[in-house]
Design a protein around this motif. Structure first.
Motif, PDB file in Angstrom:
ATOM      1  N   ILE A  20      -6.440  24.475  16.458  1.00  0.00           N
ATOM      2  CA  ILE A  20      -7.732  24.922  16.979  1.00  0.00           C
ATOM      3  C   ILE A  20      -8.005  24.309  18.350  1.00  0.00           C
ATOM      4  CG2 ILE A  20     -10.232  24.774  16.618  1.00  0.00           C
ATOM      5  CD1 ILE A  20      -9.671  25.013  13.607  1.00  0.00           C
ATOM      6  N   LEU A  21      -7.693  23.028  18.506  1.00  0.00           N
ATOM      7  CA  LEU A  21      -7.893  22.362  19.800  1.00  0.00           C
ATOM      8  C   LEU A  21      -7.027  23.004  20.884  1.00  0.00           C
ATOM      9  CD1 LEU A  21      -8.153  18.537  19.014  1.00  0.00           C
ATOM     10  CD2 LEU A  21      -9.950  20.066  19.848  1.00  0.00           C
ATOM     11  N   ASN A  22      -5.796  23.357  20.543  1.00  0.00           N
ATOM     12  CA  ASN A  22      -4.918  24.017  21.515  1.00  0.00           C
ATOM     13  C   ASN A  22      -5.487  25.377  21.926  1.00  0.00           C
ATOM     14  OD1 ASN A  22      -3.006  21.945  21.565  1.00  0.00           O
ATOM     15  ND2 ASN A  22      -1.825  22.803  19.873  1.00  0.00           N
ATOM     16  N   GLY A  23      -5.981  26.124  20.934  1.00  0.00           N
ATOM     17  CA  GLY A  23      -6.591  27.410  21.244  1.00  0.00           C
ATOM     18  C   GLY A  23      -7.850  27.251  22.084  1.00  0.00           C
ATOM     19  N   LEU A  24      -8.649  26.226  21.766  1.00  0.00           N
ATOM     20  CA  LEU A  24      -9.860  25.942  22.533  1.00  0.00           C
ATOM     21  C   LEU A  24      -9.517  25.583  23.975  1.00  0.00           C
ATOM     22  CD1 LEU A  24     -12.906  25.401  22.724  1.00  0.00           C
ATOM     23  CD2 LEU A  24     -12.470  23.087  21.843  1.00  0.00           C
ATOM     24  N   TRP A  25      -8.446  24.816  24.167  1.00  0.00           N
ATOM     25  CA  TRP A  25      -8.033  24.420  25.516  1.00  0.00           C
ATOM     26  C   TRP A  25      -7.624  25.643  26.332  1.00  0.00           C
ATOM     27  CZ3 TRP A  25      -8.654  21.571  29.360  1.00  0.00           C
ATOM     28  CH2 TRP A  25      -7.687  21.371  30.343  1.00  0.00           C
ATOM     29  N   VAL A  26      -6.951  26.595  25.709  1.00  0.00           N
ATOM     30  CA  VAL A  26      -6.583  27.834  26.404  1.00  0.00           C
ATOM     31  C   VAL A  26      -7.833  28.601  26.835  1.00  0.00           C
ATOM     32  CG1 VAL A  26      -5.474  30.092  26.139  1.00  0.00           C
ATOM     33  CG2 VAL A  26      -4.334  28.047  25.270  1.00  0.00           C
ATOM     34  N   THR A  27      -8.808  28.692  25.923  1.00  0.00           N
ATOM     35  CA  THR A  27     -10.068  29.375  26.234  1.00  0.00           C
ATOM     36  C   THR A  27     -10.790  28.696  27.394  1.00  0.00           C
ATOM     37  OG1 THR A  27     -10.388  30.213  23.986  1.00  0.00           O
ATOM     38  CG2 THR A  27     -12.358  29.933  25.319  1.00  0.00           C
ATOM     39  N   VAL A  28     -10.836  27.361  27.377  1.00  0.00           N
ATOM     40  CA  VAL A  28     -11.512  26.616  28.446  1.00  0.00           C
ATOM     41  C   VAL A  28     -10.789  26.800  29.775  1.00  0.00           C
ATOM     42  CG1 VAL A  28     -12.080  24.297  29.279  1.00  0.00           C
ATOM     43  CG2 VAL A  28     -12.545  24.921  26.902  1.00  0.00           C
ATOM     44  N   GLN A  29      -9.453  26.772  29.762  1.00  0.00           N
ATOM     45  CA  GLN A  29      -8.684  26.957  30.988  1.00  0.00           C
ATOM     46  C   GLN A  29      -8.957  28.325  31.616  1.00  0.00           C
ATOM     47  OE1 GLN A  29      -4.682  25.958  29.335  1.00  0.00           O
ATOM     48  NE2 GLN A  29      -4.448  24.784  31.210  1.00  0.00           N
ATOM     49  N   ILE A  30      -8.857  29.366  30.809  1.00  0.00           N
ATOM     50  CA  ILE A  30      -9.078  30.719  31.320  1.00  0.00           C
ATOM     51  C   ILE A  30     -10.503  30.866  31.848  1.00  0.00           C
ATOM     52  CG2 ILE A  30      -9.205  33.162  30.697  1.00  0.00           C
ATOM     53  CD1 ILE A  30      -6.982  32.645  28.661  1.00  0.00           C
ATOM     54  N   SER A  31     -11.473  30.339  31.109  1.00  0.00           N
ATOM     55  CA  SER A  31     -12.878  30.453  31.504  1.00  0.00           C
ATOM     56  C   SER A  31     -13.154  29.710  32.807  1.00  0.00           C
ATOM     57  CB  SER A  31     -13.788  29.910  30.392  1.00  0.00           C
ATOM     58  OG  SER A  31     -13.611  30.620  29.189  1.00  0.00           O
ATOM     59  N   ALA A  32     -12.659  28.468  32.919  1.00  0.00           N
ATOM     60  CA  ALA A  32     -12.935  27.651  34.099  1.00  0.00           C
ATOM     61  C   ALA A  32     -12.288  28.238  35.359  1.00  0.00           C
ATOM     62  CB  ALA A  32     -12.446  26.219  33.877  1.00  0.00           C
ATOM     63  N   LEU A  33     -11.021  28.633  35.248  1.00  0.00           N
ATOM     64  CA  LEU A  33     -10.327  29.209  36.405  1.00  0.00           C
ATOM     65  C   LEU A  33     -10.956  30.536  36.819  1.00  0.00           C
ATOM     66  CD1 LEU A  33      -6.590  28.469  35.473  1.00  0.00           C
ATOM     67  CD2 LEU A  33      -7.877  27.476  37.386  1.00  0.00           C
TER      68      LEU A  33
END
Length: 220
Positions: A20-33
């Protein structure tokens, strides 16, 4: 099996929380960039939109109209399976391009609306007092623009985080796809999806909190 055992099976067993943390990190990366690039592109589009050079003004207006009126999922699939299909571009890069384009259209329009709401007399007064165009923009226009645009921009950030939940359609394992996979594996969709919604809600309120703290600091 009691409720605590179900929670353990879903979120702890076999490293569920790490997934879940890995998936959350992907979501945060895409959102921030996407937010960063979309804000830059949106500011440029707004500059073209309110400018006096007709060709760029028309191009910006057409871009904003098309992108804002298109479902973000359809745009993502068009770019991934069509435009960039043969380039070998990583799915996450295509996702960032898609959401940057989509965010830019919304940012451009909210900035234009905010500019139209400004009192032009204050800028004219600053120019009369000897301020340059840049000084008038930096000291008069920009602070008011930020104040007017802030509530809508805040909602745009939250919407962007929610929009990214469709990236699983182009093989990206983000938070939503991870939650869906865990729900399928554990046969507990109700609890798993509710947990995923709580995480998205937490992200949204972190955004609201960050904007609130920024506003309080400016007010001090």
């Amino acid at each position: 099996m009691d409720f605590t055992e179900i929670l353990y099976k879903i979120f702890i067993k076999d490293g569920g929380w790490l997934t879940i943390l890995n998936g959350l990190w992907v979501t945060v990366q895409i959102s921030a960039l996407s937010l960063f690039l979309g804000t830059l592109l949106g500011s440029l589009l707004c500059f073209f939109r309110v400018g006096k050079f007709t060709p760029l003004k028309v191009i910006a207006q057409i871009y904003i109209s098309i992108i804002r009126g298109s479902p973000v999922l359809m745009l993502l699939m068009l770019l991934f399976y069509g435009v960039f299909a043969r380039t070998g571009m990583a799915p996450i890069v295509v996702a960032v391009i898609t959401f940057s384009m989509h965010t830019a259209a919304h940012v451009a329009e909210l900035l234009r609306a905010s500019l139209m709401a400004l009192d032009k007399g204050q800028v004219e007064a600053a120019r009369t007092l000897g301020f340059s165009k840049w000084q008038a923009f930096q000291l008069v226009t920009l602070p008011q623009l930020a104040k007017i645009a802030r509530p809508v921009y805040q909602s745009t950030v939250v919407n962007l985080i929610q929009w990214t939940s469709v990236v699983g359609y182009v093989t990206i394992t983000d938070l939503t796809r991870v939650i869906n996979n865990i729900a399928s594996r554990t046969m507990q969709p109700m609890i798993t999806i509710t947990g995923g919604m709580i995480i998205y809600l937490a992200l949204s309120y972190l955004v609201y909190g960050a904007f609130h703290l920024t506003e309080r600091r400016r007010a001090q």
